[in-house]
Motif scaffolding. Structure first.
Motif, PDB file in Angstrom:
ATOM      1  N   LEU A  76       0.819  -1.211   0.000  1.00 54.84           N
ATOM      2  CA  LEU A  76       0.000   0.000   0.000  1.00 54.84           C
ATOM      3  C   LEU A  76       0.856   1.266   0.000  1.00 54.84           C
ATOM      4  N   LYS A  77       2.025   1.208   0.616  1.00 63.40           N
ATOM      5  CA  LYS A  77       2.930   2.365   0.584  1.00 63.40           C
ATOM      6  C   LYS A  77       3.483   2.587  -0.823  1.00 63.40           C
ATOM      7  N   ILE A  78       3.664   1.518  -1.572  1.00 63.39           N
ATOM      8  CA  ILE A  78       4.215   1.609  -2.922  1.00 63.39           C
ATOM      9  C   ILE A  78       3.142   2.030  -3.915  1.00 63.39           C
ATOM     10  N   VAL A  79       2.016   1.354  -3.867  1.00 62.63           N
ATOM     11  CA  VAL A  79       0.948   1.562  -4.855  1.00 62.63           C
ATOM     12  C   VAL A  79      -0.112   2.474  -4.243  1.00 62.63           C
ATOM     13  N   ASN A  80       0.084   3.752  -4.409  1.00 63.58           N
ATOM     14  CA  ASN A  80      -0.905   4.718  -3.966  1.00 63.58           C
ATOM     15  C   ASN A  80      -0.966   5.838  -5.001  1.00 63.58           C
ATOM     16  N   ASP A  81      -1.975   6.657  -4.916  1.00 63.55           N
ATOM     17  CA  ASP A  81      -2.172   7.709  -5.912  1.00 63.55           C
ATOM     18  C   ASP A  81      -0.958   8.604  -6.077  1.00 63.55           C
ATOM     19  N   SER A  82      -0.353   8.964  -4.979  1.00 62.63           N
ATOM     20  CA  SER A  82       0.781   9.893  -5.020  1.00 62.63           C
ATOM     21  C   SER A  82       1.973   9.288  -5.769  1.00 62.63           C
ATOM     22  N   ASN A  83       2.358   8.073  -5.404  1.00 67.96           N
ATOM     23  CA  ASN A  83       3.515   7.443  -6.045  1.00 67.96           C
ATOM     24  C   ASN A  83       3.265   7.118  -7.510  1.00 67.96           C
ATOM     25  N   ILE A  84       2.103   6.589  -7.817  1.00 70.99           N
ATOM     26  CA  ILE A  84       1.804   6.245  -9.200  1.00 70.99           C
ATOM     27  C   ILE A  84       1.697   7.512 -10.044  1.00 70.99           C
ATOM     28  N   ASP A  85       1.137   8.577  -9.481  1.00 72.34           N
ATOM     29  CA  ASP A  85       1.048   9.847 -10.193  1.00 72.34           C
ATOM     30  C   ASP A  85       2.441  10.360 -10.548  1.00 72.34           C
ATOM     31  N   LYS A  86       3.401  10.213  -9.637  1.00 71.37           N
ATOM     32  CA  LYS A  86       4.779  10.630  -9.906  1.00 71.37           C
ATOM     33  C   LYS A  86       5.349   9.861 -11.095  1.00 71.37           C
ATOM     34  N   VAL A  87       5.108   8.556 -11.137  1.00 74.29           N
ATOM     35  CA  VAL A  87       5.619   7.725 -12.225  1.00 74.29           C
ATOM     36  C   VAL A  87       5.004   8.170 -13.558  1.00 74.29           C
ATOM     37  N   TYR A  88       3.691   8.366 -13.590  1.00 71.15           N
ATOM     38  CA  TYR A  88       3.031   8.782 -14.830  1.00 71.15           C
ATOM     39  C   TYR A  88       3.477  10.172 -15.267  1.00 71.15           C
ATOM     40  N   ARG A  89       3.649  11.074 -14.316  1.00 70.75           N
ATOM     41  CA  ARG A  89       4.090  12.430 -14.670  1.00 70.75           C
ATOM     42  C   ARG A  89       5.480  12.407 -15.292  1.00 70.75           C
ATOM     43  N   LYS A  90       6.391  11.618 -14.707  1.00 74.21           N
ATOM     44  CA  LYS A  90       7.742  11.518 -15.266  1.00 74.21           C
ATOM     45  C   LYS A  90       7.689  10.975 -16.681  1.00 74.21           C
ATOM     46  N   GLY A  91       6.880   9.944 -16.898  1.00 71.79           N
ATOM     47  CA  GLY A  91       6.749   9.377 -18.241  1.00 71.79           C
ATOM     48  C   GLY A  91       6.155  10.369 -19.217  1.00 71.79           C
ATOM     49  N   PHE A  92       5.163  11.111 -18.787  1.00 69.29           N
ATOM     50  CA  PHE A  92       4.524  12.109 -19.641  1.00 69.29           C
ATOM     51  C   PHE A  92       5.520  13.201 -20.000  1.00 69.29           C
ATOM     52  N   GLU A  93       6.281  13.686 -19.004  1.00 70.64           N
ATOM     53  CA  GLU A  93       7.257  14.739 -19.257  1.00 70.64           C
ATOM     54  C   GLU A  93       8.353  14.270 -20.199  1.00 70.64           C
ATOM     55  N   LYS A  94       8.842  13.064 -20.004  1.00 75.88           N
ATOM     56  CA  LYS A  94       9.882  12.537 -20.893  1.00 75.88           C
ATOM     57  C   LYS A  94       9.338  12.366 -22.303  1.00 75.88           C
ATOM     58  N   GLY A  95       8.107  11.872 -22.412  1.00 75.42           N
ATOM     59  CA  GLY A  95       7.499  11.702 -23.723  1.00 75.42           C
ATOM     60  C   GLY A  95       7.297  13.025 -24.424  1.00 75.42           C
ATOM     61  N   MET A  96       6.817  14.020 -23.712  1.00 77.96           N
ATOM     62  CA  MET A  96       6.601  15.338 -24.298  1.00 77.96           C
ATOM     63  C   MET A  96       7.923  15.949 -24.732  1.00 77.96           C
ATOM     64  N   HIS A  97       8.955  15.782 -23.921  1.00 76.87           N
ATOM     65  CA  HIS A  97      10.271  16.321 -24.251  1.00 76.87           C
ATOM     66  C   HIS A  97      10.792  15.705 -25.542  1.00 76.87           C
ATOM     67  N   GLU A  98      10.658  14.380 -25.659  1.00 75.30           N
ATOM     68  CA  GLU A  98      11.145  13.705 -26.868  1.00 75.30           C
ATOM     69  C   GLU A  98      10.371  14.166 -28.094  1.00 75.30           C
ATOM     70  N   VAL A  99       9.074  14.358 -27.967  1.00 75.20           N
ATOM     71  CA  VAL A  99       8.251  14.791 -29.113  1.00 75.20           C
ATOM     72  C   VAL A  99       8.618  16.213 -29.505  1.00 75.20           C
ATOM     73  N   LEU A 100       8.798  17.087 -28.541  1.00 76.38           N
ATOM     74  CA  LEU A 100       9.083  18.490 -28.837  1.00 76.38           C
ATOM     75  C   LEU A 100      10.478  18.692 -29.394  1.00 76.38           C
ATOM     76  N   CYS A 101      11.407  17.813 -29.071  1.00 74.85           N
ATOM     77  CA  CYS A 101      12.791  17.983 -29.512  1.00 74.85           C
ATOM     78  C   CYS A 101      13.075  17.332 -30.856  1.00 74.85           C
ATOM     79  N   GLN A 102      12.098  16.691 -31.460  1.00 73.90           N
ATOM     80  CA  GLN A 102      12.350  16.035 -32.749  1.00 73.90           C
ATOM     81  C   GLN A 102      12.247  17.004 -33.885  1.00 73.90           C
TER      82      GLN A 102
END
Length: 68
Positions: A42-68
């Motif tokens: 429950l400490k690992i899988v919670n809204d806060s931690n999962i949100d951090k993972v998705y945000r990092k992925g979204f930011e990295k994806g957006m960065h790669e798209v914008l830099c192409q």
């Protein structure tokens, strides 16, 4: 399933690494998770931690798209 657990353990995200280690420790044991393991999960899988993972992925994806 073993491969999937190994992938989690090798993740670049601490949250997913912890989840992989928890699952790996339970794989060969019979029965469900004990109280302490459920608490760790429950400490690992919670809204806060999962949100951090998705945000990092979204930011990295957006960065790669914008830099192409």
């Amino acid at each position: 399933m073993i491969y999937d657990i190994q992938v989690l353990k090798g993740s670049g995200y601490d949250v997913l690494k912890k989840l992989g280690h928890l699952l790996d420790n339970r794989e060969d044991q019979a029965g469900g998770l004990n109280k302490e393991e459920v608490y760790e999960l429950l400490k690992i899988v919670n809204d806060s931690n999962i949100d951090k993972v998705y945000r990092k992925g979204f930011e990295k994806g957006m960065h790669e798209v914008l830099c192409q």
